[in-house]
Design an enzyme around this catalytic site. Structure first.
Site, PDB file in Angstrom:
ATOM      1  N   ARG A  50       8.462 -22.243 -19.451  1.00  0.00           N
ATOM      2  CA  ARG A  50       8.628 -21.543 -18.489  1.00  0.00           C
ATOM      3  C   ARG A  50       9.402 -22.159 -18.091  1.00  0.00           C
ATOM      4  O   ARG A  50      10.423 -22.424 -16.494  1.00  0.00           O
ATOM      5  CB  ARG A  50       8.165 -20.697 -17.724  1.00  0.00           C
ATOM      6  CG  ARG A  50       7.100 -19.777 -17.889  1.00  0.00           C
ATOM      7  CD  ARG A  50       8.177 -18.495 -18.108  1.00  0.00           C
ATOM      8  NE  ARG A  50       7.922 -17.084 -18.397  1.00  0.00           N
ATOM      9  CZ  ARG A  50       7.190 -16.218 -17.870  1.00  0.00           C
ATOM     10  NH1 ARG A  50       6.825 -15.914 -16.680  1.00  0.00           N
ATOM     11  NH2 ARG A  50       6.376 -14.930 -18.702  1.00  0.00           N
ATOM     12  N   ASP A 160      11.195 -11.970   0.218  1.00  0.00           N
ATOM     13  CA  ASP A 160      10.357 -12.403  -1.048  1.00  0.00           C
ATOM     14  C   ASP A 160      10.228 -14.173  -0.936  1.00  0.00           C
ATOM     15  O   ASP A 160      11.039 -14.958   0.032  1.00  0.00           O
ATOM     16  CB  ASP A 160      11.559 -11.969  -2.288  1.00  0.00           C
ATOM     17  CG  ASP A 160      11.102 -11.986  -3.587  1.00  0.00           C
ATOM     18  OD1 ASP A 160      10.212 -10.977  -4.422  1.00  0.00           O
ATOM     19  OD2 ASP A 160      10.088 -13.059  -3.995  1.00  0.00           O
TER      20      ASP A 160
HETATM   21  C1  LIG Z   1       7.899  -7.599 -10.285  1.00  0.00           C
HETATM   22  S1  LIG Z   1       8.457  -8.409  -9.143  1.00  0.00           S
HETATM   23  C2  LIG Z   1       8.517  -6.529  -8.008  1.00  0.00           C
HETATM   24  C3  LIG Z   1       9.720  -6.067  -7.210  1.00  0.00           C
HETATM   25  C4  LIG Z   1       9.812  -5.040  -6.469  1.00  0.00           C
HETATM   26  N1  LIG Z   1       9.057  -5.338  -5.586  1.00  0.00           N
HETATM   27  C5  LIG Z   1       9.433  -3.762  -8.150  1.00  0.00           C
HETATM   28  O1  LIG Z   1       8.376  -3.641  -7.542  1.00  0.00           O
HETATM   29  O2  LIG Z   1      10.580  -3.565  -8.728  1.00  0.00           O
HETATM   30  C6  LIG Z   1       7.525  -9.368  -7.669  1.00  0.00           C
HETATM   31  C7  LIG Z   1       8.235 -10.180  -6.412  1.00  0.00           C
HETATM   32  O3  LIG Z   1       7.002 -10.566  -5.777  1.00  0.00           O
HETATM   33  C8  LIG Z   1       7.533 -12.083  -5.329  1.00  0.00           C
HETATM   34  N2  LIG Z   1       6.565 -12.962  -5.332  1.00  0.00           N
HETATM   35  C9  LIG Z   1       5.128 -13.249  -5.615  1.00  0.00           C
HETATM   36  N3  LIG Z   1       4.769 -14.165  -5.912  1.00  0.00           N
HETATM   37  C10 LIG Z   1       4.700 -13.999  -3.278  1.00  0.00           C
HETATM   38  C11 LIG Z   1       4.373 -14.233  -2.434  1.00  0.00           C
HETATM   39  N4  LIG Z   1       2.964 -14.925  -2.793  1.00  0.00           N
HETATM   40  N5  LIG Z   1       4.887 -13.858  -1.580  1.00  0.00           N
HETATM   41  C12 LIG Z   1       6.367 -12.904  -2.290  1.00  0.00           C
HETATM   42  N6  LIG Z   1       6.860 -13.041  -2.775  1.00  0.00           N
HETATM   43  C13 LIG Z   1       6.196 -12.750  -4.178  1.00  0.00           C
HETATM   44  C14 LIG Z   1       8.208 -12.256  -6.911  1.00  0.00           C
HETATM   45  O4  LIG Z   1       9.129 -13.696  -6.630  1.00  0.00           O
HETATM   46  C15 LIG Z   1       8.889 -10.968  -7.372  1.00  0.00           C
HETATM   47  O5  LIG Z   1      10.192 -11.426  -6.812  1.00  0.00           O
END
Ligand SMILES: C[S@@+](CC[C@H](N)C(=O)[O-])C[C@H]1O[C@@H](n2cnc3c(N)ncnc32)[C@H](O)[C@@H]1O
Length: 291
Positions: A50, A160
């Site tokens: 990745r 995010d």
């Molecule tokens: C799988 S996506 C989910 C998006 C949306 N909430 C949904 O359910 O469709 C997960 C998101 O969480 C964000 N994320 C992961 N760890 C995070 C953190 N520590 N703080 C903020 N955002 C985070 C990632 O960048 C990603 O955009």
């Protein structure tokens, strides 16, 4: 360099930077401390695969240089690193039962209360990815506001940690096939046909954009907002976090919600055994207990 890994790569006819054991251990600790993501030993090859693209994008020759960058300037790369090892997968009206609960039960109730109290309405989409979640929220909110017929100060905060995801959310321009979960009526109402460089794409209507504030925020770091929020959506985000990180996050969410305020999690996430401040009220919908 990890000799076995490099030999494996050579055998497989692959070239490119190899993630050594020490570098992998450094990355594991870094990612856990800054992103709450617990990477198992088995993820060594996955992380290497990745991150190779990130090394190329940064013009770095090896993982040693990448680790050095993280040591000297952790904040600049954190979002990209987290995006590379996790997923930004999302969709409009993903887990549609959440939007139905908002439309049929919660929003009418809150808007009725706000009419009386002249108060603000605030919803937080925490981990909003490329914007499909907060714009879906904005559609149901805009429609509910219209039905209620009064001017109410209502806003959605979308945060995010991934810079690429935030840039996409800010842009609000999507390929037509991304609109799969959006009804024909809503497509017509809330999207504009892109022109020029956006020809063939769907642009989120300015009226929805007005309702959404997009901002960078790492859920593990300090939060500048004081709340309260009427609802928090943190869906498909905590799946990467270990138990102590989830427990701490749920405690922090509870502080920003009023008694009875809902917290929405993703389809495979649960608070079971992690918090006694919330109770389950629907499919992956929790609410802060009324004391
Ligand atoms: C799988 S996506 C989910 C998006 C949306 N909430 C949904 O359910 O469709 C997960 C998101 O969480 C964000 N994320 C992961 N760890 C995070 C953190 N520590 N703080 C903020 N955002 C985070 C990632 O960048 C990603 O955009």
């Amino acid at each position: 360099m990890n000799a076995v890994a490099s030999q494996d790569q050579a055998t497989a006819g692959l070239t490119g930077p190899v993630l050594g054991d020490d570098e992998f251990q450094f990355l594991r600790t870094f990612v856990y401390q800054h992103c709450g993501i617990a990477l198992s030993e088995q993820k060594h090859q996955l992380v290497q695969g990745r991150l190779v693209r990130r090394l190329r994008a940064l013009g770095l020759k090896g993982f040693d240089a990448y680790c050095q960058l993280l040591r000297t300037d952790p904040d600049s790369e954190l979002g990209e690193l987290a995006s590379a090892i996790s997923t930004n997968v999302t969709a409009f009206f993903r887990e549609v039962h959440h939007f139905e609960a908002l439309t049929n039960e919660m929003l009418p109730r809150w808007l009725e209360q706000k009419r009386r109290e002249g108060d603000r309405l605030r919803i937080w989409s925490a981990g909003c990815s490329s914007g499909e979640e907060p714009y879906s929220l904005a559609m149901v909110l805009a429609e509910a506001l219209e039905r209620c017929g009064r001017s109410i100060d209502a806003k959605i905060l979308a945060t995010d940690l991934s810079p690429a995801a935030l840039a996409a959310a800010q842009k609000g321009v999507y390929p037509i096939e991304r609109l799969e979960g959006v009804s024909a009526e809503r497509r017509h109402r809330w999207f504009l046909r892109g022109e020029g460089e956006y020809a063939g794409l769907a642009c989120v209507h300015p009226k929805l954009r007005e309702l959404v504030t997009i901002a960078p925020l790492n859920l593990l770091h300090d939060w500048p907002m004081q709340g309260p929020f009427d609802a928090i959506l943190c869906r498909n985000v905590v799946i990467y976090f270990d138990q102590p990180t989830k427990q701490k996050l749920f405690r922090r969410f509870a502080r920003l919600l009023p008694a009875g305020g809902p917290l929405f999690l993703g389809h495979s996430e649960s608070m079971h055994g992690l918090s006694d401040e919330f109770e389950l009220i629907g499919r992956t919908i929790y609410r802060k207990k009324i004391a």
